[in-house]
Design a protein around this motif. Structure first.
Motif, PDB file in Angstrom:
ATOM      1  N   CYS A 213     -33.715  -1.744  21.329  1.00 34.96           N
ATOM      2  CA  CYS A 213     -32.965  -1.113  20.246  1.00 34.96           C
ATOM      3  C   CYS A 213     -33.875  -0.574  19.145  1.00 34.96           C
ATOM      4  O   CYS A 213     -33.481   0.352  18.431  1.00 34.96           O
ATOM      5  N   VAL A 214     -35.059  -1.128  18.991  1.00 38.17           N
ATOM      6  CA  VAL A 214     -35.981  -0.579  17.990  1.00 38.17           C
ATOM      7  C   VAL A 214     -37.054   0.304  18.606  1.00 38.17           C
ATOM      8  O   VAL A 214     -37.740   1.031  17.883  1.00 38.17           O
ATOM      9  N   ASP A 215     -37.188   0.272  19.914  1.00 36.18           N
ATOM     10  CA  ASP A 215     -38.179   1.113  20.594  1.00 36.18           C
ATOM     11  C   ASP A 215     -37.597   2.439  21.089  1.00 36.18           C
ATOM     12  O   ASP A 215     -38.314   3.431  21.188  1.00 36.18           O
ATOM     13  N   GLU A 216     -36.331   2.439  21.450  1.00 39.52           N
ATOM     14  CA  GLU A 216     -35.749   3.580  22.148  1.00 39.52           C
ATOM     15  C   GLU A 216     -34.907   4.452  21.212  1.00 39.52           C
ATOM     16  O   GLU A 216     -34.484   4.020  20.142  1.00 39.52           O
TER      17      GLU A 216
ATOM     18  N   ARG B  57     -31.581   6.245  19.919  1.00 38.68           N
ATOM     19  CA  ARG B  57     -30.272   5.629  19.733  1.00 38.68           C
ATOM     20  C   ARG B  57     -29.165   6.641  20.011  1.00 38.68           C
ATOM     21  O   ARG B  57     -29.217   7.787  19.553  1.00 38.68           O
TER      22      ARG B  57
ATOM     23  N   CYS C  50     -27.070  -1.099  20.430  1.00 39.54           N
ATOM     24  CA  CYS C  50     -28.038  -0.412  19.573  1.00 39.54           C
ATOM     25  C   CYS C  50     -27.372   0.503  18.559  1.00 39.54           C
ATOM     26  O   CYS C  50     -27.941   0.770  17.489  1.00 39.54           O
TER      27      CYS C  50
ATOM     28  N   PRO D 280     -34.788   2.819  14.707  1.00 33.71           N
ATOM     29  CA  PRO D 280     -35.883   2.748  15.684  1.00 33.71           C
ATOM     30  C   PRO D 280     -37.232   2.944  15.006  1.00 33.71           C
ATOM     31  O   PRO D 280     -37.342   3.612  13.976  1.00 33.71           O
TER      32      PRO D 280
END
Length: 532
Positions: A398-401, A403, A437, A444
Protein backbone atom coordinates in the motif's frame (compact mmCIF):
# COMPACT_ATOMS: atom_id res chain seq x y z
CA UNK A 1 -11.62 -10.50 1.49
CA UNK A 2 -8.94 -7.97 0.65
CA UNK A 3 -9.65 -7.73 -3.05
CA UNK A 4 -8.00 -9.34 -6.05
CA UNK A 5 -5.57 -6.51 -6.80
CA UNK A 6 -3.57 -7.24 -3.67
CA UNK A 7 -3.78 -11.01 -3.73
CA UNK A 8 -0.38 -11.70 -2.15
CA UNK A 9 1.32 -13.63 -4.93
CA UNK A 10 4.49 -13.42 -2.93
CA UNK A 11 7.71 -15.32 -3.09
CA UNK A 12 8.23 -18.52 -1.16
CA UNK A 13 11.45 -19.98 0.11
CA UNK A 14 11.95 -23.03 -2.10
CA UNK A 15 15.35 -24.18 -0.90
CA UNK A 16 13.94 -27.32 0.69
CA UNK A 17 12.26 -28.29 -2.57
CA UNK A 18 15.22 -28.04 -4.91
CA UNK A 19 16.51 -31.60 -4.88
CA UNK A 20 15.49 -32.15 -8.50
CA UNK A 21 17.68 -29.35 -9.86
CA UNK A 22 20.69 -30.50 -11.88
CA UNK A 23 23.61 -29.10 -13.82
CA UNK A 24 22.82 -28.25 -17.44
CA UNK A 25 24.05 -25.76 -20.00
CA UNK A 26 26.56 -24.10 -17.68
CA UNK A 27 28.58 -21.10 -18.89
CA UNK A 28 31.87 -20.13 -17.27
CA UNK A 29 32.33 -16.68 -15.73
CA UNK A 30 34.35 -14.17 -17.70
CA UNK A 31 36.37 -11.10 -16.76
CA UNK A 32 36.32 -9.44 -13.34
CA UNK A 33 34.21 -6.40 -12.60
CA UNK A 34 36.08 -3.07 -12.60
CA UNK A 35 36.57 -1.20 -9.33
CA UNK A 36 33.68 1.03 -8.19
CA UNK A 37 33.84 4.56 -6.72
CA UNK A 38 34.53 5.14 -3.03
CA UNK A 39 31.60 4.84 -0.57
CA UNK A 40 29.44 7.88 0.13
CA UNK A 41 29.77 9.73 3.44
CA UNK A 42 27.07 9.05 6.03
CA UNK A 43 24.64 11.89 6.92
CA UNK A 44 25.69 13.73 10.09
CA UNK A 45 22.18 13.62 11.57
CA UNK A 46 22.27 9.81 11.42
CA UNK A 47 25.69 9.38 13.04
CA UNK A 48 24.35 7.73 16.18
CA UNK A 49 22.63 5.07 14.08
CA UNK A 50 25.60 4.42 11.80
CA UNK A 51 28.00 4.22 14.74
CA UNK A 52 25.93 1.93 17.00
CA UNK A 53 27.33 -1.36 18.24
CA UNK A 54 25.11 -4.43 17.95
CA UNK A 55 24.63 -6.69 20.97
CA UNK A 56 24.85 -10.18 19.50
CA UNK A 57 23.37 -13.15 21.33
CA UNK A 58 21.20 -16.25 21.02
CA UNK A 59 18.65 -16.23 18.22
CA UNK A 60 15.96 -18.27 20.00
CA UNK A 61 14.06 -15.26 21.36
CA UNK A 62 13.84 -13.78 17.85
CA UNK A 63 11.83 -16.67 16.43
CA UNK A 64 8.42 -15.66 15.09
CA UNK A 65 7.19 -19.21 14.34
CA UNK A 66 7.61 -22.80 15.46
CA UNK A 67 9.83 -23.57 12.48
CA UNK A 68 12.00 -20.55 13.30
CA UNK A 69 12.35 -21.69 16.91
CA UNK A 70 13.81 -24.97 15.72
CA UNK A 71 16.04 -23.36 13.08
CA UNK A 72 17.29 -20.56 15.34
CA UNK A 73 18.36 -22.95 18.12
CA UNK A 74 21.83 -23.21 16.63
CA UNK A 75 25.04 -22.10 18.34
CA UNK A 76 26.50 -21.11 14.96
CA UNK A 77 23.89 -18.37 14.64
CA UNK A 78 23.85 -15.04 16.47
CA UNK A 79 21.16 -12.37 16.44
CA UNK A 80 20.76 -8.70 17.32
CA UNK A 81 18.47 -5.74 16.73
CA UNK A 82 19.54 -2.71 14.72
CA UNK A 83 18.06 0.63 15.77
CA UNK A 84 16.92 2.95 12.95
CA UNK A 85 14.74 6.07 12.76
CA UNK A 86 11.07 5.28 12.28
CA UNK A 87 10.85 8.43 10.15
CA UNK A 88 14.08 9.50 8.47
CA UNK A 89 12.86 13.10 8.32
CA UNK A 90 12.74 13.06 12.13
CA UNK A 91 15.88 11.16 13.21
CA UNK A 92 15.46 12.34 16.81
CA UNK A 93 11.92 10.94 16.99
CA UNK A 94 10.54 7.40 17.36
CA UNK A 95 12.80 4.54 16.38
CA UNK A 96 12.31 1.08 14.92
CA UNK A 97 14.37 -2.05 15.52
CA UNK A 98 15.40 -4.42 12.74
CA UNK A 99 15.93 -8.11 13.53
CA UNK A 100 19.29 -9.35 12.20
CA UNK A 101 20.67 -12.92 12.08
CA UNK A 102 24.26 -13.83 11.23
CA UNK A 103 26.50 -16.84 10.75
CA UNK A 104 30.14 -15.83 10.64
CA UNK A 105 32.43 -16.74 7.76
CA UNK A 106 34.47 -19.86 8.43
CA UNK A 107 37.48 -18.85 6.34
CA UNK A 108 39.17 -15.80 4.81
CA UNK A 109 36.34 -13.28 5.22
CA UNK A 110 35.43 -10.87 2.40
CA UNK A 111 32.51 -9.28 4.25
CA UNK A 112 28.80 -9.83 4.81
CA UNK A 113 26.34 -11.30 2.31
CA UNK A 114 22.91 -9.81 3.05
CA UNK A 115 19.98 -11.93 1.84
CA UNK A 116 16.29 -11.17 1.47
CA UNK A 117 13.59 -13.67 0.35
CA UNK A 118 11.06 -11.17 -0.97
CA UNK A 119 7.36 -10.91 -0.29
CA UNK A 120 7.19 -8.15 0.68
CA UNK A 121 6.68 -9.56 4.15
CA UNK A 122 8.87 -12.68 4.15
CA UNK A 123 11.44 -13.10 6.92
CA UNK A 124 15.05 -12.57 5.95
CA UNK A 125 16.13 -14.01 9.29
CA UNK A 126 14.41 -17.29 8.40
CA UNK A 127 16.11 -17.31 5.02
CA UNK A 128 19.45 -16.44 6.62
CA UNK A 129 19.19 -19.42 8.99
CA UNK A 130 18.31 -21.78 6.14
CA UNK A 131 21.05 -20.51 3.83
CA UNK A 132 23.64 -20.55 6.60
CA UNK A 133 23.17 -24.29 7.06
CA UNK A 134 23.34 -25.02 3.33
CA UNK A 135 26.27 -22.73 2.61
CA UNK A 136 28.41 -23.38 5.70
CA UNK A 137 30.98 -25.50 3.87
CA UNK A 138 30.70 -23.73 0.52
CA UNK A 139 32.97 -20.94 -0.76
CA UNK A 140 30.23 -18.46 0.13
CA UNK A 141 30.00 -19.70 3.71
CA UNK A 142 33.77 -19.62 4.02
CA UNK A 143 34.20 -16.11 2.60
CA UNK A 144 31.07 -14.31 3.85
CA UNK A 145 29.12 -13.77 7.02
CA UNK A 146 25.63 -14.88 5.92
CA UNK A 147 23.24 -12.19 7.18
CA UNK A 148 19.45 -12.26 7.06
CA UNK A 149 17.34 -9.35 8.24
CA UNK A 150 13.62 -8.83 8.78
CA UNK A 151 12.70 -5.54 7.08
CA UNK A 152 10.92 -2.98 9.23
CA UNK A 153 7.49 -4.23 10.30
CA UNK A 154 8.25 -7.86 9.40
CA UNK A 155 8.82 -10.86 11.69
CA UNK A 156 11.10 -10.04 14.61
CA UNK A 157 11.40 -6.34 13.74
CA UNK A 158 9.48 -3.76 15.75
CA UNK A 159 7.05 -2.06 15.54
CA UNK A 160 5.56 -5.18 13.96
CA UNK A 161 2.79 -5.01 11.37
CA UNK A 162 -0.37 -6.56 12.83
CA UNK A 163 -3.82 -6.44 11.23
CA UNK A 164 -5.69 -9.66 12.10
CA UNK A 165 -5.68 -12.04 15.04
CA UNK A 166 -5.81 -15.79 14.43
CA UNK A 167 -9.62 -16.01 14.69
CA UNK A 168 -10.07 -13.07 12.32
CA UNK A 169 -7.72 -14.77 9.87
CA UNK A 170 -9.98 -17.82 9.70
CA UNK A 171 -12.98 -15.60 9.00
CA UNK A 172 -11.02 -13.72 6.34
CA UNK A 173 -10.06 -16.90 4.52
CA UNK A 174 -13.67 -18.09 4.38
CA UNK A 175 -15.02 -14.72 3.17
CA UNK A 176 -16.03 -15.06 -0.49
CA UNK A 177 -16.75 -11.51 -1.72
CA UNK A 178 -18.20 -12.75 -5.01
CA UNK A 179 -21.29 -10.52 -5.08
CA UNK A 180 -20.87 -7.90 -7.85
CA UNK A 181 -24.04 -6.00 -6.93
CA UNK A 182 -23.83 -2.52 -5.36
CA UNK A 183 -24.68 -4.12 -2.01
CA UNK A 184 -21.90 -6.67 -2.39
CA UNK A 185 -19.37 -4.03 -3.43
CA UNK A 186 -20.30 -1.82 -0.47
CA UNK A 187 -19.91 -4.75 1.93
CA UNK A 188 -16.48 -5.65 0.58
CA UNK A 189 -15.32 -2.04 0.74
CA UNK A 190 -16.51 -1.78 4.34
CA UNK A 191 -14.44 -4.85 5.18
CA UNK A 192 -11.40 -3.42 3.44
CA UNK A 193 -11.79 -0.08 5.20
CA UNK A 194 -11.99 -1.94 8.52
CA UNK A 195 -8.85 -3.86 7.58
CA UNK A 196 -6.95 -0.60 7.01
CA UNK A 197 -8.17 0.74 10.35
CA UNK A 198 -7.13 -2.41 12.20
CA UNK A 199 -3.68 -2.31 10.62
CA UNK A 200 -3.26 1.31 11.72
CA UNK A 201 -4.40 0.70 15.30
CA UNK A 202 -2.58 -2.59 15.87
CA UNK A 203 0.71 -1.75 14.13
CA UNK A 204 1.49 1.36 16.15
CA UNK A 205 -0.21 4.19 14.30
CA UNK A 206 -0.31 5.93 10.94
CA UNK A 207 3.35 6.99 11.18
CA UNK A 208 4.40 3.32 11.24
CA UNK A 209 2.39 2.56 8.11
CA UNK A 210 3.66 5.70 6.39
CA UNK A 211 7.31 4.67 6.78
CA UNK A 212 7.31 0.92 6.20
CA UNK A 213 7.99 0.91 2.46
CA UNK A 214 11.04 0.16 0.36
CA UNK A 215 12.14 3.80 0.43
CA UNK A 216 12.88 3.42 4.13
CA UNK A 217 14.09 -0.20 4.02
CA UNK A 218 17.02 0.71 1.76
CA UNK A 219 18.15 3.36 4.24
CA UNK A 220 17.99 0.74 6.99
CA UNK A 221 20.12 -1.55 4.82
CA UNK A 222 22.78 1.12 4.42
CA UNK A 223 22.99 1.59 8.18
CA UNK A 224 23.18 -2.20 8.62
CA UNK A 225 25.96 -2.41 6.02
CA UNK A 226 28.07 0.09 7.94
CA UNK A 227 27.33 -1.37 11.38
CA UNK A 228 28.38 -4.81 10.13
CA UNK A 229 31.74 -3.32 9.19
CA UNK A 230 31.31 -3.52 5.42
CA UNK A 231 32.65 -0.69 3.30
CA UNK A 232 30.31 -1.78 0.51
CA UNK A 233 27.19 -3.91 0.23
CA UNK A 234 27.12 -7.48 -1.08
CA UNK A 235 23.47 -8.48 -1.48
CA UNK A 236 21.28 -11.31 -2.77
CA UNK A 237 17.58 -10.51 -3.16
CA UNK A 238 14.77 -12.74 -4.39
CA UNK A 239 11.48 -11.52 -5.91
CA UNK A 240 10.44 -8.35 -4.02
CA UNK A 241 13.98 -8.44 -2.65
CA UNK A 242 15.07 -7.33 -6.12
CA UNK A 243 13.12 -4.11 -5.55
CA UNK A 244 15.09 -3.54 -2.36
CA UNK A 245 18.31 -4.20 -4.27
CA UNK A 246 17.54 -1.95 -7.24
CA UNK A 247 16.26 0.83 -4.97
CA UNK A 248 19.44 0.57 -2.89
CA UNK A 249 21.51 0.79 -6.07
CA UNK A 250 19.70 3.97 -7.00
CA UNK A 251 20.03 5.53 -3.54
CA UNK A 252 23.58 4.38 -2.71
CA UNK A 253 25.38 3.36 -5.93
CA UNK A 254 28.80 4.20 -4.42
CA UNK A 255 28.13 1.77 -1.57
CA UNK A 256 27.51 -1.31 -3.76
CA UNK A 257 30.06 -4.10 -4.12
CA UNK A 258 27.81 -6.77 -5.71
CA UNK A 259 24.08 -7.27 -6.26
CA UNK A 260 22.39 -10.53 -7.29
CA UNK A 261 18.74 -9.92 -8.17
CA UNK A 262 16.73 -13.12 -8.75
CA UNK A 263 13.09 -13.09 -9.82
CA UNK A 264 12.95 -9.43 -10.73
CA UNK A 265 10.27 -6.82 -10.34
CA UNK A 266 10.53 -4.34 -13.20
CA UNK A 267 10.89 -0.90 -11.52
CA UNK A 268 9.40 0.83 -14.58
CA UNK A 269 6.22 -1.25 -14.65
CA UNK A 270 2.96 0.14 -13.32
CA UNK A 271 1.08 -1.71 -10.60
CA UNK A 272 -1.76 -2.44 -13.02
CA UNK A 273 0.51 -3.92 -15.67
CA UNK A 274 2.51 -5.93 -13.12
CA UNK A 275 -0.70 -7.39 -11.70
CA UNK A 276 -2.00 -8.40 -15.12
CA UNK A 277 1.36 -9.85 -16.16
CA UNK A 278 1.63 -11.79 -12.92
CA UNK A 279 -1.80 -13.29 -13.43
CA UNK A 280 -0.78 -14.25 -16.95
CA UNK A 281 2.35 -15.83 -15.50
CA UNK A 282 0.32 -18.01 -13.17
CA UNK A 283 -2.00 -19.04 -15.99
CA UNK A 284 1.08 -20.05 -17.97
CA UNK A 285 2.28 -22.09 -14.99
CA UNK A 286 -1.19 -23.64 -14.62
CA UNK A 287 -1.19 -24.58 -18.31
CA UNK A 288 2.26 -26.16 -17.95
CA UNK A 289 1.06 -28.11 -14.91
CA UNK A 290 -2.04 -29.24 -16.82
CA UNK A 291 0.03 -30.41 -19.78
CA UNK A 292 2.27 -32.43 -17.48
CA UNK A 293 -0.70 -33.77 -15.52
CA UNK A 294 -2.34 -34.97 -18.76
CA UNK A 295 0.56 -37.39 -19.28
CA UNK A 296 0.03 -39.00 -15.90
CA UNK A 297 -2.43 -41.76 -14.98
CA UNK A 298 -5.67 -40.51 -13.39
CA UNK A 299 -4.97 -36.81 -13.92
CA UNK A 300 -7.78 -34.90 -12.14
CA UNK A 301 -7.85 -32.34 -14.98
CA UNK A 302 -8.24 -34.95 -17.71
CA UNK A 303 -6.15 -35.85 -20.73
CA UNK A 304 -6.83 -32.71 -22.80
CA UNK A 305 -4.80 -29.72 -21.53
CA UNK A 306 -6.99 -27.38 -23.59
CA UNK A 307 -9.91 -28.23 -21.31
CA UNK A 308 -7.97 -28.09 -18.05
CA UNK A 309 -9.06 -24.58 -17.04
CA UNK A 310 -12.74 -25.43 -17.54
CA UNK A 311 -12.27 -28.68 -15.61
CA UNK A 312 -10.56 -26.84 -12.76
CA UNK A 313 -13.39 -24.31 -12.65
CA UNK A 314 -15.97 -27.09 -12.55
CA UNK A 315 -14.07 -28.70 -9.68
CA UNK A 316 -13.52 -25.58 -7.56
CA UNK A 317 -16.45 -23.24 -8.21
CA UNK A 318 -18.99 -25.45 -6.35
CA UNK A 319 -16.97 -24.67 -3.19
CA UNK A 320 -18.51 -21.18 -3.27
CA UNK A 321 -21.80 -22.71 -2.13
CA UNK A 322 -20.55 -25.94 -0.54
CA UNK A 323 -17.08 -25.85 1.09
CA UNK A 324 -15.34 -29.23 1.27
CA UNK A 325 -14.38 -30.92 4.55
CA UNK A 326 -10.68 -30.97 5.40
CA UNK A 327 -8.61 -32.56 8.15
CA UNK A 328 -11.26 -35.19 8.79
CA UNK A 329 -14.03 -32.61 9.08
CA UNK A 330 -12.22 -30.40 11.61
CA UNK A 331 -11.92 -27.65 8.98
CA UNK A 332 -13.53 -26.75 5.67
CA UNK A 333 -11.90 -25.76 2.38
CA UNK A 334 -13.36 -22.55 0.94
CA UNK A 335 -13.24 -21.54 -2.70
CA UNK A 336 -10.61 -18.84 -2.02
CA UNK A 337 -8.42 -21.36 -0.22
CA UNK A 338 -8.69 -23.85 -3.08
CA UNK A 339 -7.41 -21.22 -5.50
CA UNK A 340 -4.75 -20.04 -3.04
CA UNK A 341 -3.52 -23.59 -2.48
CA UNK A 342 -3.29 -24.07 -6.23
CA UNK A 343 -1.29 -20.87 -6.63
CA UNK A 344 1.09 -21.97 -3.88
CA UNK A 345 1.80 -25.19 -5.76
CA UNK A 346 2.38 -23.35 -9.04
CA UNK A 347 5.40 -21.50 -7.64
CA UNK A 348 7.53 -24.61 -8.08
CA UNK A 349 7.13 -27.54 -10.46
CA UNK A 350 8.28 -29.91 -7.70
CA UNK A 351 4.89 -29.22 -6.10
CA UNK A 352 2.92 -30.34 -9.15
CA UNK A 353 2.44 -33.96 -7.96
CA UNK A 354 1.12 -32.61 -4.66
CA UNK A 355 -1.30 -30.32 -6.49
CA UNK A 356 -2.48 -33.20 -8.64
CA UNK A 357 -3.11 -35.23 -5.49
CA UNK A 358 -4.94 -32.32 -3.90
CA UNK A 359 -7.25 -31.86 -6.87
CA UNK A 360 -7.92 -35.61 -7.02
CA UNK A 361 -8.76 -35.59 -3.32
CA UNK A 362 -11.07 -32.60 -3.82
CA UNK A 363 -12.89 -34.47 -6.57
CA UNK A 364 -13.53 -37.18 -3.96
CA UNK A 365 -14.78 -34.61 -1.45
CA UNK A 366 -11.61 -34.09 0.64
CA UNK A 367 -10.02 -30.64 0.77
CA UNK A 368 -7.16 -31.46 3.15
CA UNK A 369 -4.21 -31.24 0.74
CA UNK A 370 -5.32 -27.97 -0.85
CA UNK A 371 -6.01 -26.59 2.64
CA UNK A 372 -2.47 -27.44 3.73
CA UNK A 373 -1.07 -25.71 0.64
CA UNK A 374 -3.19 -22.65 1.40
CA UNK A 375 -1.95 -22.74 5.01
CA UNK A 376 1.62 -22.65 3.73
CA UNK A 377 0.83 -19.66 1.56
CA UNK A 378 -0.99 -17.83 4.36
CA UNK A 379 1.78 -18.42 6.91
CA UNK A 380 -0.36 -20.58 9.23
CA UNK A 381 1.34 -23.18 11.40
CA UNK A 382 -0.07 -26.54 12.51
CA UNK A 383 -1.29 -25.01 15.77
CA UNK A 384 -3.43 -22.46 13.96
CA UNK A 385 -1.16 -19.47 14.56
CA UNK A 386 -0.49 -17.01 11.76
CA UNK A 387 2.69 -15.11 11.03
CA UNK A 388 2.49 -11.55 9.79
CA UNK A 389 3.86 -12.18 6.30
CA UNK A 390 0.61 -11.64 4.37
CA UNK A 391 -0.39 -8.64 6.49
CA UNK A 392 3.04 -7.12 5.87
CA UNK A 393 2.60 -7.82 2.15
CA UNK A 394 -0.57 -5.75 2.06
CA UNK A 395 0.77 -2.92 4.22
CA UNK A 396 4.07 -2.56 2.37
CA UNK A 397 2.34 -2.81 -1.00
CA UNK A 398 0.00 0.00 0.00
CA UNK A 399 2.93 2.39 0.44
CA UNK A 400 5.05 1.00 -2.40
CA UNK A 401 2.48 0.68 -5.17
CA UNK A 402 0.24 3.04 -7.11
CA UNK A 403 -3.17 3.50 -5.54
CA UNK A 404 -6.51 2.88 -7.25
CA UNK A 405 -9.33 5.04 -5.86
CA UNK A 406 -11.90 4.74 -8.66
CA UNK A 407 -14.23 1.74 -8.85
CA UNK A 408 -14.26 1.78 -12.63
CA UNK A 409 -10.47 1.48 -12.75
CA UNK A 410 -10.54 -1.25 -10.12
CA UNK A 411 -13.20 -3.15 -12.03
CA UNK A 412 -11.20 -2.93 -15.25
CA UNK A 413 -8.10 -4.28 -13.51
CA UNK A 414 -10.03 -7.24 -12.10
CA UNK A 415 -11.58 -7.90 -15.51
CA UNK A 416 -8.16 -7.90 -17.17
CA UNK A 417 -6.71 -10.11 -14.41
CA UNK A 418 -9.52 -12.65 -14.80
CA UNK A 419 -8.98 -12.63 -18.54
CA UNK A 420 -5.25 -13.21 -18.03
CA UNK A 421 -5.80 -16.04 -15.50
CA UNK A 422 -9.19 -17.65 -16.15
CA UNK A 423 -8.37 -20.63 -13.93
CA UNK A 424 -8.88 -18.36 -10.89
CA UNK A 425 -12.01 -16.60 -12.15
CA UNK A 426 -14.98 -17.44 -9.88
CA UNK A 427 -17.50 -16.89 -12.69
CA UNK A 428 -19.77 -14.63 -10.65
CA UNK A 429 -18.76 -11.34 -12.29
CA UNK A 430 -16.39 -8.50 -11.43
CA UNK A 431 -16.63 -7.21 -7.86
CA UNK A 432 -15.27 -3.68 -8.40
CA UNK A 433 -14.66 -2.94 -4.72
CA UNK A 434 -11.78 -0.70 -3.73
CA UNK A 435 -9.02 -2.60 -1.91
CA UNK A 436 -7.57 -1.63 1.51
CA UNK A 437 -4.98 0.68 -0.03
CA UNK A 438 -7.73 3.07 -1.11
CA UNK A 439 -8.42 3.67 2.58
CA UNK A 440 -4.78 3.92 3.67
CA UNK A 441 -3.84 6.63 6.21
CA UNK A 442 -0.64 7.59 4.36
CA UNK A 443 0.29 8.24 0.71
CA UNK A 444 2.55 5.98 -1.38
CA UNK A 445 6.27 6.61 -1.02
CA UNK A 446 7.38 5.04 -4.33
CA UNK A 447 6.33 5.19 -7.96
CA UNK A 448 7.31 3.34 -11.15
CA UNK A 449 10.32 4.87 -12.86
CA UNK A 450 13.45 4.08 -14.79
CA UNK A 451 16.37 3.77 -12.34
CA UNK A 452 18.85 6.58 -12.83
CA UNK A 453 22.13 5.30 -11.47
CA UNK A 454 25.66 6.58 -11.91
CA UNK A 455 28.73 4.89 -10.50
CA UNK A 456 27.08 1.48 -10.01
CA UNK A 457 29.37 -1.54 -10.52
CA UNK A 458 28.04 -4.31 -12.79
CA UNK A 459 25.20 -6.32 -11.25
CA UNK A 460 23.84 -9.81 -11.94
CA UNK A 461 20.13 -10.39 -12.60
CA UNK A 462 18.82 -13.98 -12.71
CA UNK A 463 15.55 -14.69 -14.50
CA UNK A 464 13.74 -18.03 -15.00
CA UNK A 465 11.88 -18.42 -18.29
CA UNK A 466 8.83 -20.07 -16.68
CA UNK A 467 8.71 -18.05 -13.45
CA UNK A 468 4.98 -17.62 -12.64
CA UNK A 469 5.23 -14.78 -10.12
CA UNK A 470 7.91 -12.58 -11.68
CA UNK A 471 7.83 -13.14 -15.44
CA UNK A 472 11.10 -13.61 -17.32
CA UNK A 473 10.86 -10.33 -19.23
CA UNK A 474 10.94 -8.34 -16.00
CA UNK A 475 14.43 -9.72 -15.35
CA UNK A 476 15.53 -8.78 -18.85
CA UNK A 477 14.21 -5.27 -18.33
CA UNK A 478 15.78 -4.83 -14.89
CA UNK A 479 19.21 -5.99 -16.09
CA UNK A 480 18.99 -3.49 -18.92
CA UNK A 481 17.86 -0.68 -16.63
CA UNK A 482 20.85 -1.25 -14.33
CA UNK A 483 23.24 -1.81 -17.27
CA UNK A 484 24.08 -5.13 -15.65
CA UNK A 485 24.46 -8.78 -16.68
CA UNK A 486 21.60 -11.23 -17.17
CA UNK A 487 21.63 -14.97 -16.46
CA UNK A 488 18.69 -16.69 -18.15
CA UNK A 489 17.52 -20.00 -16.68
CA UNK A 490 15.28 -22.43 -18.55
CA UNK A 491 12.74 -23.87 -16.15
CA UNK A 492 9.41 -23.53 -14.33
CA UNK A 493 9.75 -22.12 -10.83
CA UNK A 494 9.97 -18.87 -8.89
CA UNK A 495 13.65 -17.94 -8.29
CA UNK A 496 16.63 -20.30 -8.49
CA UNK A 497 19.92 -18.87 -7.15
CA UNK A 498 21.78 -20.97 -4.54
CA UNK A 499 19.04 -23.61 -4.51
CA UNK A 500 21.01 -26.59 -5.81
CA UNK A 501 21.46 -26.03 -9.53
CA UNK A 502 25.22 -26.27 -10.10
CA UNK A 503 25.25 -24.16 -13.25
CA UNK A 504 23.39 -21.27 -11.61
CA UNK A 505 25.18 -21.59 -8.28
CA UNK A 506 28.66 -21.63 -9.82
CA UNK A 507 27.96 -18.43 -11.73
CA UNK A 508 26.39 -16.68 -8.75
CA UNK A 509 29.19 -17.76 -6.42
CA UNK A 510 31.92 -16.65 -8.84
CA UNK A 511 30.32 -13.24 -9.07
CA UNK A 512 29.82 -12.83 -5.32
CA UNK A 513 33.29 -14.07 -4.35
CA UNK A 514 35.52 -12.96 -7.24
CA UNK A 515 33.28 -10.35 -8.90
CA UNK A 516 33.41 -12.37 -12.14
CA UNK A 517 30.38 -12.02 -14.39
CA UNK A 518 29.12 -14.62 -16.88
CA UNK A 519 29.50 -13.93 -20.60
CA UNK A 520 26.72 -12.18 -22.49
CA UNK A 521 23.87 -14.54 -23.28
CA UNK A 522 24.70 -16.95 -20.43
CA UNK A 523 22.04 -19.62 -19.86
CA UNK A 524 21.43 -22.51 -17.46
CA UNK A 525 18.66 -25.11 -17.34
CA UNK A 526 16.75 -26.83 -14.56
CA UNK A 527 15.76 -30.47 -14.47
CA UNK A 528 12.81 -31.55 -16.63
CA UNK A 529 9.44 -30.91 -15.03
CA UNK A 530 7.68 -33.88 -13.38
CA UNK A 531 6.58 -36.32 -16.04
CA UNK A 532 8.57 -34.43 -18.69
Amino acid sequence: MLGSVLDPLRSVVVAACSAALVLAGCSQPSSPVPAAPQPAAQPAELTRFYEQQLSWGSCVDYAASASDRAAFDDEALECARLEVPLDYTEPDGRTAHIGVLRQRATGDRIGSLLVNPGGPGASGMSLGASMSRRLASSPLGQRFDIVGFDPRGVGASTPTIDCLNDAEWEVERADLDVDPSPTGVAQTEAENQQYAQRCTERSGGADVLANVGTRDVVRDVDILRHVLGDEKLTYLGYSYGTRIGSAYAEAFPQNVRALVLDGALDPEQTTVQRTVDQNAGFQKAFDAFAADCATQPDCPLGTDPARATATFQALTRPLIDRPAPADGGARTLSYPDAVTGTIQALYLSDFWPLLSGGLSALASGDGTILMRLADMYNDRDQDGRYGNGIEAFVVISCVDEERITERAEQGELIRRSNEAAPFRDDGRGVVAALDPCAFWPAPPTSEPHTPRVQGLPPTLTVSVTGDPATPYQAGVDLAKALSGSLLSVEGAQHTVALQGNRCVDDIVSAYLVDLRLPPDGARCSLAPTPGG
